[in-house]
Scaffold this motif. Sequence first.
Motif, short mmCIF file in Angstrom:
data_model
loop_
_atom_site.label_atom_id
_atom_site.label_comp_id
_atom_site.label_asym_id
_atom_site.label_seq_id
_atom_site.Cartn_x
_atom_site.Cartn_y
_atom_site.Cartn_z
N UNK A 298 0.82 -1.21 0.00
CA UNK A 298 0.00 0.00 0.00
C UNK A 298 0.85 1.26 0.00
N UNK A 299 0.27 2.32 -0.50
CA UNK A 299 0.86 3.65 -0.39
C UNK A 299 -0.19 4.57 0.23
N UNK A 300 0.25 5.72 0.72
CA UNK A 300 -0.65 6.62 1.43
C UNK A 300 -1.67 7.25 0.50
N UNK A 301 -2.92 7.24 0.94
CA UNK A 301 -3.97 8.01 0.28
C UNK A 301 -4.15 9.28 1.11
N UNK A 302 -3.61 10.39 0.63
CA UNK A 302 -3.67 11.65 1.38
C UNK A 302 -5.13 12.08 1.57
N UNK A 303 -5.48 12.42 2.81
CA UNK A 303 -6.84 12.88 3.09
C UNK A 303 -7.88 11.78 2.96
N UNK A 304 -7.51 10.54 3.23
CA UNK A 304 -8.43 9.42 3.13
C UNK A 304 -9.69 9.65 3.96
N UNK A 305 -10.86 9.49 3.37
CA UNK A 305 -12.19 9.63 3.97
C UNK A 305 -12.61 11.08 4.20
N UNK B 250 -4.80 13.78 18.69
CA UNK B 250 -5.85 13.25 19.57
C UNK B 250 -6.28 14.32 20.56
N UNK B 251 -7.59 14.43 20.78
CA UNK B 251 -8.14 15.38 21.74
C UNK B 251 -8.76 14.63 22.90
N UNK B 252 -8.34 14.93 24.11
CA UNK B 252 -9.02 14.44 25.30
C UNK B 252 -10.30 15.26 25.48
N UNK B 253 -11.21 14.75 26.30
CA UNK B 253 -12.44 15.51 26.55
C UNK B 253 -13.43 15.35 25.41
N UNK B 254 -14.19 16.40 25.16
CA UNK B 254 -15.26 16.34 24.15
C UNK B 254 -14.71 16.08 22.75
N UNK B 255 -15.40 15.21 22.01
CA UNK B 255 -14.99 14.95 20.63
C UNK B 255 -15.24 16.18 19.77
N UNK B 256 -14.47 16.27 18.69
CA UNK B 256 -14.57 17.40 17.78
C UNK B 256 -15.24 16.97 16.48
N UNK B 257 -15.73 17.95 15.74
CA UNK B 257 -16.20 17.70 14.39
C UNK B 257 -15.01 17.90 13.45
N UNK B 258 -14.66 16.85 12.72
CA UNK B 258 -13.55 16.94 11.78
C UNK B 258 -14.06 17.58 10.50
N UNK B 259 -13.53 18.74 10.14
CA UNK B 259 -14.01 19.44 8.95
C UNK B 259 -13.02 19.37 7.80
N UNK B 260 -12.12 18.38 7.86
CA UNK B 260 -11.30 18.08 6.70
C UNK B 260 -9.85 18.50 6.82
N UNK B 261 -9.15 18.31 5.74
CA UNK B 261 -7.74 18.65 5.67
C UNK B 261 -7.34 18.89 4.23
N UNK B 262 -6.11 19.35 4.04
CA UNK B 262 -5.65 19.61 2.69
C UNK B 262 -4.18 19.97 2.65
N UNK B 263 -3.70 20.22 1.47
CA UNK B 263 -2.30 20.57 1.26
C UNK B 263 -2.09 22.07 1.49
N UNK B 264 -0.84 22.44 1.71
CA UNK B 264 -0.48 23.85 1.79
C UNK B 264 -0.98 24.53 3.03
#
Length: 580
Positions: free
Chosen positions: A334-341, A455-469
């Motif tokens: 396998x190779x990395x899929x950047x920003x998977x999911x 990783x965040x302790x405490x309340x879970x966060x809403x993940x709003x994505x990621x990207x390059x740059x």
Amino acid sequence: MHGIRICALLLGLVSATRGSTVRHDHSFQPDHILRVTAETYTEACSERYSVLVNGSSPGPELRLREGEVNWIRVYNDMPDANTTIHWHGLTAFTSPFSDGAPAASQWPIPPGHFFDYEVRPEAGSAGTYFYHSHVGFQAVTAKGSLIVDSRSPPPYHYDEERTVMISDYFSETDDEIESGLTSTNFTWSGETEAILVNGHSRPATNATGACKLAAISVEPRKSYRLRFIGATALSFISLAVESHDLQIIEADGHYTKPFATEFLQIGSGQRYSVLLTAKSEDELKKVNKRDFYIQITTLERPEVLTNFAVLHYESDTHSPDLTTVPSPPPLPVASTVQGWLDYELEPLVQDNHFPRLEEVTRRIIIDVHQNVSDRTIWLQNGYDWVQSYPKSPYLVDIYKNQLNLDATYHRAITRGNGFDNITRTFPAQIGEVLEIVWQNRGTVDNGGVDAHPFHAHGRHFYDIGGGDGLYNATANENHLKGTHPVQRDTSVLYRYRKETSQLVPSGWRAWRIRVTSAGVWMYHCHVLQHMEMGMQTVFTFGDREDILAQSGPVDGGYLTYGGSAYGNATSAPFVQHFKQ
């Protein structure tokens, strides 16, 4: 005597309902007992001096039920080291000293002492978690799976379930690795030497020895929930099951809409549940095999390591071969899929709590990069954080009125980046809606970039994505249109390239969170090496009055190292019952 014991228990319960301190003497029976020791232990055909839980690695699986209080007693049977246990992914809002983060929210458990953790999974938190020590490098071996069962039937049907915990092996001891990472004569730990599945692995050299590959046993035609736990120290892995497709149904304790996939990418600290439909006997006969390899490959490291486990179809006439390591691998490496999911995985049930952009009160950008001066360190906004930095845990100082959260908040706001460099914390007030952006930048010496599972302790966060740059709020908001972000407690900051120029942005990860519950919470990279090198920080939610209002006053035994809240062989602890 029997009547006296019953009376003592009843009195204890009555006291607990008033929030009073209860003596946990011989009449108190914890729901679970974990004993932490350090001893020579065999893994991956090698011996290593390791920190273990109940004599093994991984330790015993714990099963809790959402909404119910569990008392988990943790004994530190080591003669010369502190320990704690963190319940990775669970909240600890009204049991403030049960998060297991030393120097942040509790004094560690001294040698020869024990601590009773009060753990009550919130309603709606049924899912896959794990527990691990949060002291030094102990979590490489001191850990175990933790499953939270629902009060109602799960939304997905399956016949049985299996837990698959993935971890790393290093031949050097915790002390040797920690010393090398933190000294001025910096010495890297070396790369992962083996990937273990449920504590089992076998070198690719097919070396002699008693160690074997892990077997995950299934029966034909049944459906299975496979709970994958990324309990690695360093490795970011890709995982696939030979000749089987997977369907993701849970991520970090939250049910998702079904997502079909041929593989998983799992960072340290992440968990996924998938549905797997076992083949029929006719299908097995057609391919003439009953064993299929689970192939696990490390990503984003200088050296690629591929290890295996076996998906074994049970039979009265067939036993799995657990000593042969396939060469070449049965699946493509396998190779990395950047920003998977990213922007694809959705919650099973949409809620109305996701913060819209117009609700965000502050955006906090946390620049992360490596620096080399007198030693090699990881920095957040120019500062590292290690467990020895505060002289006493922040939460202890708050209760003792020795940490002024109003002042830390004022300094953070005045600086403009949300960071108080005096206490090295990110303070926030109740009612705020934060957008937290982790911004990757090139290393100071050579522009190198790494991937980090934050990783965040405490309340879970809403993940709003990621990207390059460099993070662009407007562009990302357009990207979010029509999507439904999932809640996570660990997500990957990708690097997108191996190196760039010094401090040049190369990848970002963004979260949103409503500040609703007061407390002191670690936010950190879950790679143990990076944590040891300073890649962690602390968020404080609320002021002192908010924290006291949430938990009430606490007994002084929690506020000193080895205080009366910590028991030992001759003294039962005085324990506060926070949750009812």
